[in-house]
Motif scaffolding. Structure first.
Motif, PDB file in Angstrom:
ATOM      1  N   GLU A   1       1.000  -1.201  -0.047  1.00 21.73           N
ATOM      2  CA  GLU A   1       0.059   0.113  -0.132  1.00 21.73           C
ATOM      3  C   GLU A   1       0.898   1.171   0.015  1.00 21.73           C
ATOM      4  OE1 GLU A   1      -3.002   0.073   3.078  1.00 21.73           O
ATOM      5  OE2 GLU A   1      -3.243   2.249   2.840  1.00 21.73           O
TER       6      GLU A   1
ATOM      7  N   ARG B   1      -3.911   6.014   0.700  1.00 23.28           N
ATOM      8  CA  ARG B   1      -5.482   5.608   0.584  1.00 23.28           C
ATOM      9  C   ARG B   1      -6.475   7.111   0.534  1.00 23.28           C
ATOM     10  NH1 ARG B   1      -7.538   1.885   4.956  1.00 23.28           N
ATOM     11  NH2 ARG B   1      -5.835   0.529   4.126  1.00 23.28           N
TER      12      ARG B   1
ATOM     13  N   SER C   1     -10.243  10.612   7.594  1.00 26.88           N
ATOM     14  CA  SER C   1      -8.998  10.209   7.416  1.00 26.88           C
ATOM     15  C   SER C   1      -8.782   8.919   7.940  1.00 26.88           C
ATOM     16  CB  SER C   1      -7.824  10.846   7.476  1.00 26.88           C
ATOM     17  OG  SER C   1      -7.756  11.149   8.937  1.00 26.88           O
ATOM     18  N   GLY C   2      -9.124   8.843   9.462  1.00 28.20           N
ATOM     19  CA  GLY C   2      -8.833   7.723  10.267  1.00 28.20           C
ATOM     20  C   GLY C   2      -7.458   7.506  10.773  1.00 28.20           C
ATOM     21  N   ASP C   3      -6.603   8.605  10.447  1.00 26.98           N
ATOM     22  CA  ASP C   3      -5.238   8.833  10.577  1.00 26.98           C
ATOM     23  C   ASP C   3      -5.088   9.456  11.810  1.00 26.98           C
ATOM     24  OD1 ASP C   3      -2.582   9.370  10.865  1.00 26.98           O
ATOM     25  OD2 ASP C   3      -2.400   9.555   8.813  1.00 26.98           O
TER      26      ASP C   3
ATOM     27  N   ASN D   1      -2.466   9.770  13.785  1.00 26.06           N
ATOM     28  CA  ASN D   1      -0.841  10.375  14.232  1.00 26.06           C
ATOM     29  C   ASN D   1      -0.941  11.708  14.743  1.00 26.06           C
ATOM     30  OD1 ASN D   1       0.613   7.454  13.706  1.00 26.06           O
ATOM     31  ND2 ASN D   1      -0.269   7.990  11.669  1.00 26.06           N
TER      32      ASN D   1
ATOM     33  N   SER E   1       2.225  13.543   5.043  1.00 26.18           N
ATOM     34  CA  SER E   1       1.654  12.378   5.276  1.00 26.18           C
ATOM     35  C   SER E   1       0.174  12.065   5.037  1.00 26.18           C
ATOM     36  CB  SER E   1       1.923  11.695   6.415  1.00 26.18           C
ATOM     37  OG  SER E   1       3.523  11.661   6.696  1.00 26.18           O
TER      38      SER E   1
ATOM     39  N   SER F   1      -4.246   9.829   2.514  1.00 28.86           N
ATOM     40  CA  SER F   1      -2.893   9.511   3.684  1.00 28.86           C
ATOM     41  C   SER F   1      -2.115   8.480   2.784  1.00 28.86           C
ATOM     42  CB  SER F   1      -3.501   8.819   4.726  1.00 28.86           C
ATOM     43  OG  SER F   1      -4.302   7.484   4.513  1.00 28.86           O
ATOM     44  N   PHE F   2      -0.784   8.961   2.757  1.00 27.68           N
ATOM     45  CA  PHE F   2       0.364   8.410   2.270  1.00 27.68           C
ATOM     46  C   PHE F   2       1.159   7.286   3.167  1.00 27.68           C
ATOM     47  CE2 PHE F   2       0.002  12.599   0.175  1.00 27.68           C
ATOM     48  CZ  PHE F   2      -0.387  12.303  -1.062  1.00 27.68           C
ATOM     49  N   SER F   3       1.536   6.191   2.623  1.00 27.69           N
ATOM     50  CA  SER F   3       2.499   5.557   3.458  1.00 27.69           C
ATOM     51  C   SER F   3       3.787   5.931   3.617  1.00 27.69           C
ATOM     52  CB  SER F   3       2.241   3.856   2.824  1.00 27.69           C
ATOM     53  OG  SER F   3       0.930   3.339   3.028  1.00 27.69           O
TER      54      SER F   3
END
Lengths: 196, 186
Positions: free
Chosen positions: A121, A124, A135-137, A139, A164, A178-180
């Protein structure tokens, strides 16, 4: 009793106490796992629950199956996802060596597109009705800046001058990317510009 | 990625679970490990062991709160590594300071290895912490679970260092009394 013993016993104290005392910036921000839930999403869940309740009556399987009910539906095409949610979603088909690897709809109301390269991945993107952060991110990033892609104002988060996570709201819809692996601001903004 | 998705990756035996765990909780676990070990190389070893142990325990475990699940594994590994590394040489780190402070709670140490039920002791400490006021509890956990320096606790809680030291001293005394009342020989 040894002093080491008591320090070890402290290890398994209540999760609530550990989370409550987490020093700022150590732990990703705690948000409700489904922070993007709103009335429409709940209505979708209710409809899904009703369907699940009715389906066994309507369909008699030839053999008993154990099925896992997931809150998302993997779609074959973006058209299928758009038909479920009732809104359109445009995004780059490819980027660098990334390709779309999965299109999903969460609880009938949020489309998620996942990109991947040969290593897995890479990004997303999500779109849903409303203005919430979807986003569910969670961090905690060191930097938060505003990027511009045309008239669009994007909140970009990341560390070390890279991006990110991007979120924005436009015309009644929220989007997130969101970027891995983080991207530069310029690349991230260019990527976001292609999302409608 | 949300926690339930990461846990699902573990259950599906998808190695991306470790990447996603490191991405979301790597910083948290590294902070915990470094506070105990004070060495970047040992910290990395500890965090890698944390991911391995997590991989080996999910499934069958399905933690409701992934952050503290990882934190506990990491802290436990870090303390064990710390003991191994400093079996003969000790002094100067935050962990030593915490241990010295805990010595006040346990009183005169027994040379005989005790057969204590750690989980019962943990329950007793949990019960004690429930009786504490929220700020007192936070200060105690920041010092003895996260093992962060007093000056950082003071800054985090907008208190003076002496205020934090006094709070910790009183809480240790109360804990000692509480343990005695619960039948522990301290």
């Amino acid at each position: 009793m040894k002093k080491e013993t008591i320090l070890k016993a402290v290890n398994d104290i209540s999760d609530d106490f550990i989370a409550e005392a987490a020093p700022s910036g150590w732990m990703p921000k705690e948000k409700p796992a489904f922070g993007w839930l709103n009335g429409k999403v709940l209505a979708g869940i209710l409809a899904a629950v009703l369907m699940i309740a009715i389906l066994p009556v309507l369909m008699r399987p030839r053999r008993p199956d154990i099925q896992t009910v997931t809150p998302y539906h993997v779609c074959e095409t973006i058209r299928e996802a758009e038909d479920i949610t009732g809104f359109t979603f445009a995004y780059p088909e490819t980027y660098k060596d990334w390709k779309v690897s999965q299109i999903s709809v969460y609880t009938g109301s949020m489309i998620e597109v996942i990109y991947a390269d040969a290593d897995g991945e890479t990004a997303r993107i999500r779109k849903a009705e409303g203005n919430d952060d979807i986003s569910g991110d969670y961090n905690a990033y060191a930097q938060e800046t505003i990027l511009h892609a045309g008239a669009r104002e994007i909140t970009a988060r990341g560390d070390d001058d890279s991006v990110s996570l991007m979120t924005w709201s436009e015309n009644g819809y929220s989007c997130s990317v969101s970027f891995s692996e983080p991207l530069s601001s310029e690349d991230a903004a260019a990527f976001a510009a292609e999302i409608q | 990625m949300e926690d339930f998705e990461i846990v699902e990756l573990y259950w599906n035996r998808d190695e991306n679970a470790i990447t996603q765990t490191d991405r979301k909780y790597g910083k948290y676990c590294r902070k915990i490990a470094y506070s105990i070990l004070f060495n970047h190389e040992d910290t990395e070893e500890c965090v890698n062991d944390t991911w391995l142990q997590t991989w080996n325990t999910i499934p069958p475990q399905r933690p409701e709160r992934l952050s503290t699940y990882l934190g506990k594994i990491c802290r436990n590994i870090a303390i064990n590594l710390y003991e191994k590394l400093t079996a003969e040489k000790r002094g100067g780190t935050e962990t030593d300071a915490c241990l010295d402070e805990m010595a006040e709670v346990v009183g005169k140490e027994s040379d005989v290895e005790e057969h204590l039920d750690l989980s019962l002791l943990t329950d007793t400490i949990n019960a004690f912490l429930k009786t504490c006021e929220k700020q007192t509890r936070i200060i105690f956990v920041q010092r003895y679970w996260y093992m962060i320096p007093v000056k950082d606790i003071a800054r985090e809680n907008h208190l003076s260092e002496s205020n934090v030291k006094m709070t910790l001293l009183r809480t240790r005394e109360k804990l000692r009394t509480y343990l005695q009342e619960e039948g522990y020989s301290v």
